[in-house]
Design an enzyme around this catalytic site. Sequence first.
Site, PDB file in Angstrom:
ATOM      1  N   LYS A  54      39.217  52.085  48.667  1.00 35.21           N
ATOM      2  CA  LYS A  54      38.270  50.982  48.519  1.00 35.21           C
ATOM      3  C   LYS A  54      37.608  50.662  49.857  1.00 35.21           C
ATOM      4  CE  LYS A  54      40.726  48.901  44.623  1.00 35.21           C
ATOM      5  NZ  LYS A  54      41.734  47.924  44.187  1.00 35.21           N
ATOM      6  N   GLN A  98      45.365  43.083  46.322  1.00 39.99           N
ATOM      7  CA  GLN A  98      45.845  44.272  45.617  1.00 39.99           C
ATOM      8  C   GLN A  98      47.144  43.938  44.866  1.00 39.99           C
ATOM      9  OE1 GLN A  98      44.179  47.279  45.498  1.00 39.99           O
ATOM     10  NE2 GLN A  98      45.707  47.859  43.979  1.00 39.99           N
ATOM     11  N   ASP A 121      37.245  40.736  42.247  1.00 38.08           N
ATOM     12  CA  ASP A 121      37.710  41.380  41.014  1.00 38.08           C
ATOM     13  C   ASP A 121      37.309  40.615  39.760  1.00 38.08           C
ATOM     14  OD1 ASP A 121      38.959  43.825  41.447  1.00 38.08           O
ATOM     15  OD2 ASP A 121      40.823  42.885  42.145  1.00 38.08           O
TER      16      ASP A 121
END
Length: 308
Positions: A54, A98, A121
């Site tokens: 990422k 994460q 997200d």
Amino acid sequence: MTDPKILDGAAVAAQIRAEAGAQAAALAAAGAVPGLAVVLAGEDPASEVYVRNKAKAAREAGIAARTVRLPSTATEADVLAEVEALNRDDSVDAILVQLPLPGGTPHARVLEAIDPAKDADGFHPVNVGRLVQRKPAPVPCTPAGVLELLERSGVPLRGARAVVLGRSDIVGKPMAMLLTHADATVTIAHSRTRDLPGLCREADLLVAAIGRPAFVTADFIREGAVVVDVGINRVSEPSEVARLFPGDEKRAAQLAKNGSVLVGDCHPGDVRARASRYTPVPGGVGPLTIARLLWNTVELCRARRGAR
Ligand code: NDP
């Protein structure tokens, strides 16, 4: 020769990344370099790989990416403190924590602590609500990427019968909402659904997101359906690899080298035989998730800093 039925996630991901890069350059020229902060607690090997990929993709798109590392002993309070600091940091436009957190630490409060205006997200309840109401919001990256893939590949969605297999907050539920907004008629199926194969066989579009290797077999797939396989599973048993990929020397070599191969939620041979179009694993949905993260970051930067 590549199979013409394949929905090319890698190609669409490359398009999205290029578009996000162009937007990031325009924002930077206006004095607002988009900033992404990824919080990585602990040393889960899979998470390490995801976070590295990422951050690399973000930098390639001209996004200032930073990884904030916390030890595997980090508590919920430690992660919350880090999120609060990033919420206050004006150079950070997008925050991603994460998952999973180490030691089985629950993540609900952590995700709710992220400023909804910096929610890379799109997992914050405020943004989930905005998605349901079809208001501008960061959308969870995997289902958003799948929708982009379907739309850019010309898969008809209006009036289509779609079955989403799996009802997680990360994939299944937002996927069903996006398809509903795209005028598909959507059924969400899960582990308590009766006659799963029969239900799935009614679908023009089947999205599988359950985390069970090769679970979706020929009897789930109507001849000519479009099948999207979100699943990423590792299979290490040689006889199982040989059964799923008969005569596939590349996979056999991967197994020998890495000790496992990647398998989606769909049986690869059955999908190839019955679907009119389908996503392979790997190379289907995976690359789209990262591409959409870059897109979300750029959009959050634009919305928050008011730059055009
Ligand atoms: P979760 O484990 O959170 O959810 C799985 C869902 O599948 C649940 O709703 C569960 O039902 C359902 N399910 C599980 N087993 C069965 C079964 N035997 N029959 C019917 N339904 C079943 O998984 P995620 O949504 O997070 O992930 C799903 C898959 O997608 C995984 O393989 C994951 O690795 C992959 N993934 C891939 C990404 C990518 O970038 N390509 C990103 C995110 C995930 P119930 O609710 O009833 O328990």
